[in-house]
Design an enzyme around this catalytic site. Structure first.
Site, PDB file in Angstrom:
ATOM      1  CB  THR A   1      36.330  72.692  57.436  1.00  8.95           C
ATOM      2  OG1 THR A   1      36.395  71.357  57.904  1.00  8.95           O
ATOM      3  CG2 THR A   1      36.146  73.644  58.588  1.00  8.95           C
TER       4      THR A   1
ATOM      5  CB  VAL B   1      36.214  65.950  68.534  1.00 13.10           C
ATOM      6  CG1 VAL B   1      36.137  67.458  68.412  1.00 13.10           C
ATOM      7  CG2 VAL B   1      34.898  65.382  69.054  1.00 13.10           C
ATOM      8  N   GLY B   2      37.740  66.764  65.637  1.00 10.35           N
ATOM      9  CA  GLY B   2      38.930  67.377  65.022  1.00 10.35           C
ATOM     10  C   GLY B   2      39.282  68.712  65.642  1.00 10.35           C
ATOM     11  CG  ASP B   3      41.246  71.472  63.087  1.00  6.87           C
ATOM     12  OD1 ASP B   3      40.527  70.609  62.541  1.00  6.87           O
ATOM     13  OD2 ASP B   3      41.647  72.487  62.486  1.00  6.87           O
TER      14      ASP B   3
HETATM   15  N1  ASP Z   1      39.765  70.214  60.126  1.00  6.54           N
HETATM   16  C1  ASP Z   1      38.616  69.381  59.950  1.00  6.54           C
HETATM   17  C2  ASP Z   1      38.714  68.209  60.863  1.00  6.54           C
HETATM   18  O1  ASP Z   1      39.784  67.653  60.997  1.00  6.54           O
HETATM   19  C3  ASP Z   1      38.455  68.891  58.556  1.00  6.54           C
HETATM   20  C4  ASP Z   1      38.512  69.947  57.498  1.00  6.54           C
HETATM   21  O2  ASP Z   1      39.055  71.012  57.694  1.00  6.54           O
HETATM   22  O3  ASP Z   1      37.977  69.717  56.420  1.00  6.54           O
HETATM   23  O4  ASP Z   1      37.732  67.812  61.396  1.00  6.54           O
END
Ligand code: ASP
Length: 378
Positions: free
Chosen positions: A244, A273-275
């Protein structure tokens, strides 16, 4: 030609004043520090409450995870460093010229989104059904306005769409088709979903899927009621490099901003959906405290409300950014089983790059143009 005494006096006065001005080239001289094991906490002032006039600074990440020196070629490492440097210099220039932290954050993230090196926009990871679904968010510390988008598949720069949601809609978050209709209405650049394709990310999905199938078989031997969870939390997903991108900045007016953009996690399913687009988890900014962008295993960042927690600790416990970030990333997050990191900058320009993984692509640049670039933990 006859020169009047007033003219001659003004000329000497001007020459004297110019000779008193410090050499601007000297001031702008940049110190490039690419030592991998140098401190990840850059303090601008010993006194947390003392605000430096016209102070500014910027910090970025390109994802945290199992990034090991032994798995990296010198060429790849140079490519990452060059892109991190290009991105941070873009944002730094905006800030140095008196631009806003929001503009710096957006412009910096767009550069990383356009690069296939990172898991954001071009180069995003693939979902289980072989698509790229993009999430992003941005927050303005001055008025705590925020914008976020989730699950878009045709918007070239998701961070710009997040900013549009913040500035040109009454909402904070838009998802899927609706977000894409809004992007079109706002005149943002749309691309075919194939634009985001990269062979290496596609291959990574095939690898994870192959291991996932094995995990299903193994799982049958154990407790079948846990099957879904075990499949999603496959160790190969946990250990894979995330990627990310994020940015946090302080501008000369004392305004903080943060933004985050991602393709999420490889093999994500069911519209997961992530953070990254969750305000308070993946992104947070408050002029009274700090600006934060997260990267890592999203579910744990949501459950720990990581970005807001760091800000809240500064606000309520009156501790430093470095102390708050350490507590959240090294204690609270791992206590639940989460891994990843954050980058952040506080209202005084102190920068933190804290992570509990083997590495995190990261860079920072302060008011004096001092550049730090890091990849590994040590
Ligand atoms: N935090 C992101 C997610 O969980 C992934 C990442 O940081 O690479 O979607």
């Amino acid at each position: 030609m006859k020169l009047s005494p007033l003219f001659i006096f003004s000329f000497f006065l001007l020459s004297f004043l110019i000779s008193c001005t410090p050499n601007s080239n000297q001031n702008n001289e940049e110190q490039i520090n690419t030592t991998q094991d140098s401190s990840n906490t850059i303090q601008n002032t010993d006194n947390q409450n003392e605000k430096i006039a016209d102070n500014f600074g910027i910090v970025i990440h390109g994802g945290a995870g199992t990034i090991l020196r032994e798995n990296m070629t010198p060429e790849k490492e140079a490519e990452y460093k060059a892109k991190l440097e290009e991105a941070i210099r873009t944002g730094h220039k905006i800030l140095a010229e008196g631009g806003s932290s929001l503009d710096a954050v957006e412009a910096t993230i767009r550069i990383m989104e356009d690069s296939p090196l990172f898991n954001a926009a071009k180069g995003a990871v693939f979902t289980a059904d072989e698509k790229n679904e993009l999430d992003a968010s941005i927050m303005n510390g001055a008025d705590k306005a925020a914008g976020a988008i989730a699950g878009v598949t045709t918007v070239k720069n998701p961070i710009s769409l997040a900013r549009q949601v913040m500035e040109n809609s009454p909402h904070v978050m838009m998802a899927g088709k609706g977000a894409e209709i809004f992007a079109k209405a706002r005149g943002l650049e749309l691309v075919s979903p194939d634009y985001f394709y990269t062979q290496s990310r596609f291959d990574a999905l095939q690898k994870v899927k192959a291991k996932d199938e094995n995990a299903v078989e193994l799982d049958h031997d154990e407790d079948s009621t846990k099957k879904d969870q075990t499949n999603f939390y496959d160790p190969t997903i946990k250990d894979s490099k995330f990627g990310t991108v994020g940015c946090a900045a302080l501008d000369k007016n004392g305004n903080l901003a943060a933004g985050t953009s991602t393709g999420g996690m490889t093999n994500k399913k069911y519209g997961r959906v992530g953070d990254a687009p969750i305000i308070g988890a993946g992104t947070y900014a408050n002029n009274a405290t700090c600006a934060v962008s997260s990267t890592g295993w999203g579910e744990f960042f949501i459950r720990n409300i990581v970005a807001y927690d760091i800000s809240a600790m500064i606000e309520y416990k009156n501790i430093t950014l470095a102390e708050a970030a350490k507590e959240v990333i090294q204690n609270k997050l791992p206590a639940l089983g989460g891994n990843g990191g954050i980058i952040a900058i506080d209202k005084n320009g102190n920068v933190v790059m804290e992570f509990n993984t083997a590495g995190m692509y990261r860079a920072s640049m302060n008011k004096d143009g001092e550049l730090y670039i890091g990849i590994y933990e040590k």
